[in-house]
Write an enzyme that holds these catalytic residues in place. Structure first.
Site, PDB file in Angstrom:
ATOM      1  N   LYS A  54       0.841  -1.203   0.000  1.00 50.77           N
ATOM      2  CA  LYS A  54       0.000   0.000   0.000  1.00 50.77           C
ATOM      3  C   LYS A  54       0.878   1.257   0.000  1.00 50.77           C
ATOM      4  O   LYS A  54       0.620   2.219  -0.722  1.00 50.77           O
ATOM      5  CB  LYS A  54      -0.924   0.003   1.223  1.00 50.77           C
ATOM      6  N   GLN A  98      -4.450  -1.253   9.533  1.00 48.48           N
ATOM      7  CA  GLN A  98      -4.412  -2.614   8.979  1.00 48.48           C
ATOM      8  C   GLN A  98      -5.027  -3.606   9.968  1.00 48.48           C
ATOM      9  O   GLN A  98      -4.631  -3.656  11.129  1.00 48.48           O
ATOM     10  CB  GLN A  98      -2.948  -2.988   8.654  1.00 48.48           C
ATOM     11  N   ASP A 121     -11.142   3.391   4.221  1.00 52.48           N
ATOM     12  CA  ASP A 121     -11.532   1.980   4.153  1.00 52.48           C
ATOM     13  C   ASP A 121     -13.053   1.824   4.218  1.00 52.48           C
ATOM     14  O   ASP A 121     -13.586   0.754   3.913  1.00 52.48           O
ATOM     15  CB  ASP A 121     -10.920   1.224   5.347  1.00 52.48           C
TER      16      ASP A 121
END
Ligand code: NDP
Length: 298
Positions: A54, A98, A121
């Site tokens: 990422k 994460q 997200d």
């Protein structure tokens, strides 16, 4: 094989190139780069790989990447303080924590602490609610990537019968919401669904997000159906292999004989997730810096 291959890798590359173009014009207008902060707690090897890729993708498309690696025994309060700092930092447009987090940290509490306007997200309940009620917000990256592939392939989805297999907050539920918004008739199947093959046979579109290798067989499909395989499963290595093969939740060989179009694994949905994350970050940057972005630009 008679099905057309839906090339997520190529689509994702095009999307990333578009994001890079808009990131450059954003930098000129805002006088700074769009920024994505990625937070990793602990040393889970798979999470480390995801965070690294990422970060690399972020800088490759001309945005600033801020990586925060915290040890496995980080207290929940310490993580919450970091998130508050990132929420307040004007250089940070998107925040991604994460998952999974170590068991002593309450994931829901952490997700709830992220400013909804930086929640690229789309996991914060504010964004979940926005999606459910048709308001603008951030949509989880994997299902949004699936929707992009479907619209690219089929155009107008209105009236189509869809079966989403899986009801997780990350994939299944937001996928179903997105398809409902496109006026599809949506069925959500899960582990308690009776006669899954019969349910799947009704679908013009099947989205499989189960986590069970090659579970969906070609014989379950309506001929010509479009199949989106979200699953990423590694099979045990067979003789001569270091690592086992990656397969999806769909038995590709049999499904490709019946489907009209299908995503491969790897190279289908997988590459879309990071591309959409970059897209969401750039959208967040435009909103945060009050720089205009055309409605359907990305
Ligand atoms: P979860 O484990 O959170 O959810 C799996 C879902 O599948 C559950 O709703 C479960 O039902 C359902 N399920 C399990 N067994 C069956 C069965 N036999 N029949 C029908 N439904 C079943 O997984 P995720 O949604 O997080 O991920 C799904 C897959 O997608 C995984 O392989 C994951 O690796 C992959 N993935 C890929 C991404 C990408 O970037 N391509 C991103 C995210 C995930 P129930 O709720 O009843 O338990």
């Amino acid at each position: 094989m008679s099905a057309a291959l839906i090339d997520g890798k190529a689509f994702a590359a095009t999307l990333r190139a578009k994001v890079a173009g808009y990131a450059a014009t954003f930098e000129q207008s805002a006088g700074r780069k769009a920024g994505l902060a990625v937070v990793l707690v602990g040393d889970d090897p798979a999470s480390q790989v995801y965070v690294r890729s990422k970060g690399k993708a972020t800088t490759e498309c001309g945005m600033a990447g801020f990586e925060h690696k915290l040890p496995d025994d980080t207290a929940e309060d310490v993580l919450l303080v970091l998130i508050a700092r990132l929420n307040a930092d004007p250089a940070v447009d998107g925040i991604l924590v994460q998952l999974p987090l170590p068991p002593h940290i309450n994931e829901q509490k952490v997700i709830a602490a992220i400013d909804p306007d930086k929640d690229v997200d789309g996991f914060n309940v504010v964004n979940v609610g926005r999606l459910a009620t048709g308001l603008h917000g951030f949509v989880p990256c994997t299902p949004l990537g699936c929707l992009m592939l479907l619209k690219d392939r089929l155009g107008d989805l209105s009236g189509l019968d869809v079966v989403v297999i899986g009801r997780s907050n990350i994939v299944g539920k937001p996928m179903a919401q997105l398809l409902l918004k496109e006026s599809c008739t949506v069925t959500i199947a899960h582990s308690r669904t009776k006669d899954l093959p019969e349910v799947v046979r009704r679908a013009d579109i099947v989205v499989a997000a189960v986590g069970r290798p090659e579970m969906v067989k070609g014989s379950w499909l309506k001929p010509g159906a479009t199949v989106i395989d979200v699953g990423i499963n590694r099979l045990p290595p067979v003789e001569g292999e270091n690592r086992g093969r990656l397969v999806g939740d769909v038995d590709f060989a049999s499904a490709a004989e019946v489907a009209g179009a299908i995503t491969p694994v790897p190279g289908g949905v997988g590459p879309m997730t990071i591309a959409v994350l970059l897209r969401n970050t750039l959208v967040a940057a435009h909103r945060n810096a009050r720089v205009a972005l055309a409605k359907d630009a990305l």
